[in-house]
Design a protein around this motif. Sequence first.
Motif, short mmCIF file in Angstrom:
data_model
loop_
_atom_site.label_atom_id
_atom_site.label_comp_id
_atom_site.label_asym_id
_atom_site.label_seq_id
_atom_site.Cartn_x
_atom_site.Cartn_y
_atom_site.Cartn_z
N ARG A 1 0.83 -1.22 0.00
CA ARG A 1 0.00 0.00 0.00
C ARG A 1 0.86 1.26 0.00
NH1 ARG A 1 -1.51 4.08 -0.32
NH2 ARG A 1 -3.36 5.16 0.47
N GLY A 2 1.98 1.20 0.70
CA GLY A 2 2.92 2.31 0.75
C GLY A 2 4.30 1.79 1.06
N GLY A 3 5.27 2.67 1.02
CA GLY A 3 6.64 2.24 1.31
C GLY A 3 7.37 1.75 0.07
N HIS A 4 8.63 1.43 0.25
CA HIS A 4 9.50 1.09 -0.87
C HIS A 4 10.47 -0.02 -0.46
CE1 HIS A 4 8.08 4.93 -2.54
NE2 HIS A 4 8.34 5.45 -1.34
N ASP A 5 11.09 -0.62 -1.47
CA ASP A 5 12.23 -1.53 -1.27
C ASP A 5 11.88 -2.72 -0.39
OD1 ASP A 5 13.93 0.20 -2.76
OD2 ASP A 5 14.15 1.47 -0.99
N CYS A 6 10.73 -3.31 -0.62
CA CYS A 6 10.34 -4.52 0.11
C CYS A 6 10.62 -5.75 -0.74
CB CYS A 6 8.87 -4.46 0.49
SG CYS A 6 8.50 -3.19 1.72
N ILE A 7 10.74 -6.89 -0.08
CA ILE A 7 10.98 -8.17 -0.76
C ILE A 7 9.78 -9.08 -0.55
CG2 ILE A 7 12.43 -10.24 -0.80
CD1 ILE A 7 14.74 -8.47 0.20
N ILE A 8 9.24 -9.60 -1.65
CA ILE A 8 8.14 -10.56 -1.59
C ILE A 8 8.62 -11.81 -2.32
CG2 ILE A 8 5.72 -10.97 -2.15
CD1 ILE A 8 5.38 -7.93 -2.37
N ASP A 9 9.00 -12.83 -1.57
CA ASP A 9 9.68 -13.97 -2.18
C ASP A 9 9.17 -15.30 -1.62
OD1 ASP A 9 12.22 -14.90 -3.81
OD2 ASP A 9 12.26 -16.00 -1.91
N GLY A 10 8.92 -16.24 -2.52
CA GLY A 10 8.64 -17.61 -2.12
C GLY A 10 7.30 -17.84 -1.49
N ASN A 11 6.33 -16.93 -1.69
CA ASN A 11 5.00 -17.11 -1.12
C ASN A 11 4.14 -17.97 -2.04
OD1 ASN A 11 5.14 -15.00 1.21
ND2 ASN A 11 5.90 -13.91 -0.60
N ILE A 12 3.13 -18.61 -1.46
CA ILE A 12 2.19 -19.43 -2.22
C ILE A 12 0.79 -18.87 -2.03
CG2 ILE A 12 1.15 -21.72 -2.47
CD1 ILE A 12 3.80 -22.91 -1.51
N PHE A 13 0.09 -18.64 -3.14
CA PHE A 13 -1.29 -18.16 -3.13
C PHE A 13 -2.14 -19.21 -3.85
CE2 PHE A 13 1.44 -14.53 -2.91
CZ PHE A 13 0.79 -13.58 -2.12
N ASN A 14 -3.19 -19.68 -3.20
CA ASN A 14 -4.06 -20.68 -3.80
C ASN A 14 -5.52 -20.27 -3.59
OD1 ASN A 14 -5.14 -22.96 -4.95
ND2 ASN A 14 -4.83 -24.24 -3.15
N GLY A 15 -6.17 -19.80 -4.66
CA GLY A 15 -7.56 -19.38 -4.56
C GLY A 15 -7.70 -18.03 -3.89
N GLY A 16 -8.94 -17.54 -3.86
CA GLY A 16 -9.21 -16.23 -3.30
C GLY A 16 -9.40 -15.19 -4.37
N THR A 17 -9.49 -13.93 -3.95
CA THR A 17 -9.81 -12.86 -4.89
C THR A 17 -8.59 -12.20 -5.52
OG1 THR A 17 -9.88 -11.24 -3.09
CG2 THR A 17 -11.95 -12.33 -3.67
N GLY A 18 -7.42 -12.37 -4.94
CA GLY A 18 -6.24 -11.72 -5.50
C GLY A 18 -4.95 -12.23 -4.92
N GLY A 19 -3.85 -11.80 -5.53
CA GLY A 19 -2.53 -12.21 -5.09
C GLY A 19 -1.74 -11.07 -4.49
N ILE A 20 -0.99 -10.34 -5.34
CA ILE A 20 -0.08 -9.30 -4.86
C ILE A 20 -0.44 -7.98 -5.55
CG2 ILE A 20 2.32 -8.58 -4.67
CD1 ILE A 20 3.07 -11.58 -5.00
N ARG A 21 -0.63 -6.93 -4.75
CA ARG A 21 -0.93 -5.60 -5.28
C ARG A 21 0.22 -4.66 -4.95
NH1 ARG A 21 -5.86 -2.90 -2.54
NH2 ARG A 21 -4.68 -1.05 -1.97
N VAL A 22 0.67 -3.89 -5.94
CA VAL A 22 1.93 -3.17 -5.77
C VAL A 22 1.79 -1.68 -6.07
CG1 VAL A 22 4.36 -3.06 -6.43
CG2 VAL A 22 3.15 -5.26 -6.47
N ASN A 23 2.07 -0.86 -5.08
CA ASN A 23 2.41 0.55 -5.24
C ASN A 23 3.80 0.74 -4.63
OD1 ASN A 23 -0.82 0.79 -4.99
ND2 ASN A 23 -0.03 2.54 -6.15
N GLY A 24 4.47 1.81 -5.03
CA GLY A 24 5.78 2.10 -4.45
C GLY A 24 6.92 1.72 -5.37
N THR A 25 8.12 1.96 -4.90
CA THR A 25 9.33 1.88 -5.71
C THR A 25 10.31 0.86 -5.16
OG1 THR A 25 9.12 4.20 -6.36
CG2 THR A 25 11.31 3.25 -6.48
N GLY A 26 10.92 0.10 -6.06
CA GLY A 26 12.06 -0.74 -5.68
C GLY A 26 11.71 -2.06 -5.03
N HIS A 27 10.49 -2.53 -5.15
CA HIS A 27 10.13 -3.83 -4.58
C HIS A 27 10.69 -4.96 -5.44
CE1 HIS A 27 7.54 -1.65 -1.90
NE2 HIS A 27 6.72 -1.26 -2.86
N THR A 28 11.01 -6.08 -4.79
CA THR A 28 11.46 -7.28 -5.49
C THR A 28 10.44 -8.38 -5.26
OG1 THR A 28 13.80 -6.67 -5.20
CG2 THR A 28 13.32 -8.98 -5.70
#
Length: 387
Positions: A262-289
């Motif tokens: 939602r806010g912030g920068h330079d975060c790491i999102i790695d190795g997560n598993i999403f199965n079903g539901g309405t959504g996965g990953i939503r991205v605002n901000g700069t420098g995320h991996t």
Amino acid sequence: MKKIILCYLIVCTSYQAILAKSYKVNSEKEFKTVIPQLLAGDEVIIANGNYNNWAIEIASKGTKAKTILVRAQESGKVVFSGDMDQILFKLTGDYIILSGITFKHCILLKNGGLIELKGSQSCQITNCQFLENTVKTQFTPLVIVSGSGANNKIDKCTFTANVDNQDLQVKITKETCPQNTLIEQNIFTNKQKVSWKNGNGGECVQIGQDPVLLGLQAAKSIVRDNRFINCNGESEVISNKSSGNSYLKNYFENNDGELVMRGGHDCIIDGNIFNGGTGGIRVNGTGHTITNNKISNIKTAIRLMYGMAKGKQEIGFYIAASNCIINNNQISNATTGILVGDSKDADWKGKFDTIRYPSPVIQSIAPFDNKISGNTFSDTKTEQVNQ
């Protein structure tokens, strides 16, 4: 000589163990009597039973080698319930562990919480249960990490069917930002949609509260190996509103919500598993991996959002997704794999306070300079959409 030294060390260790004390308490009054006596290595055992509306603050200082342990006599058999108008356990010291306590059917009448780690160093909440608790004030968390502390941990806890609340909050202000909070191996389940009119305040995990003015604060929290199942409190299962955090190897199943930058920068999102539901990953901000995630059975797996402003220097209610790396994610059985440019020209006029949150009101700045490569798609209608 070596034998003499070894014997001396054994004697010293045994002597220290003898010095450590164990206190058993049956009431808030007894607990408060014990607190001034607590030294590194001591433990407080809360007797099995049902309790209500304590207000315990522990400022004692343990050490890495000799923590102070506060625990249930038997895990799950020390139960707090009923109306609460104050924080039950506030840890403000060092190396304190709170273990095995159950909070069930608590009704939080004021904006506070059940447990707060405030300015604490290397404290831990472990093996606690938070079951079917209800809050009466919006944006009230059950567990809060606040102040200028560091290296605190919440692990192996269960958050189930809590109502109208945030489960776990890392609180960031202009003056304070807890550092290196570790949130791991917890279970979040069966969270129903909040009753608040604007639909906000039902996150399972929230790190930071004000993305407009405080998103640059680097909390360096780690959220890993947690499970989020049937969590429908609001659109953000996890809400990131600060910088430098990591979300690693978490499991999401059938949630009405997303993992949201939602806010912030330079975060790491790695190795997560999403199965079903309405959504996965939503991205605002700069420098995320965003790498090595497996996302399946979801309409849109990854969304890179338009913003009102760009970069780390401009202020906006939403910052356009930029300079992010989206690599080696596996997306299957989705309508859209990666959507570049969601919420184009969305109009937020009258929907937030532009004096408190100085910002343009139109999401008119497209995502830019993102590197999207090496992702794989199967049974996906459209791999990537650019808007």
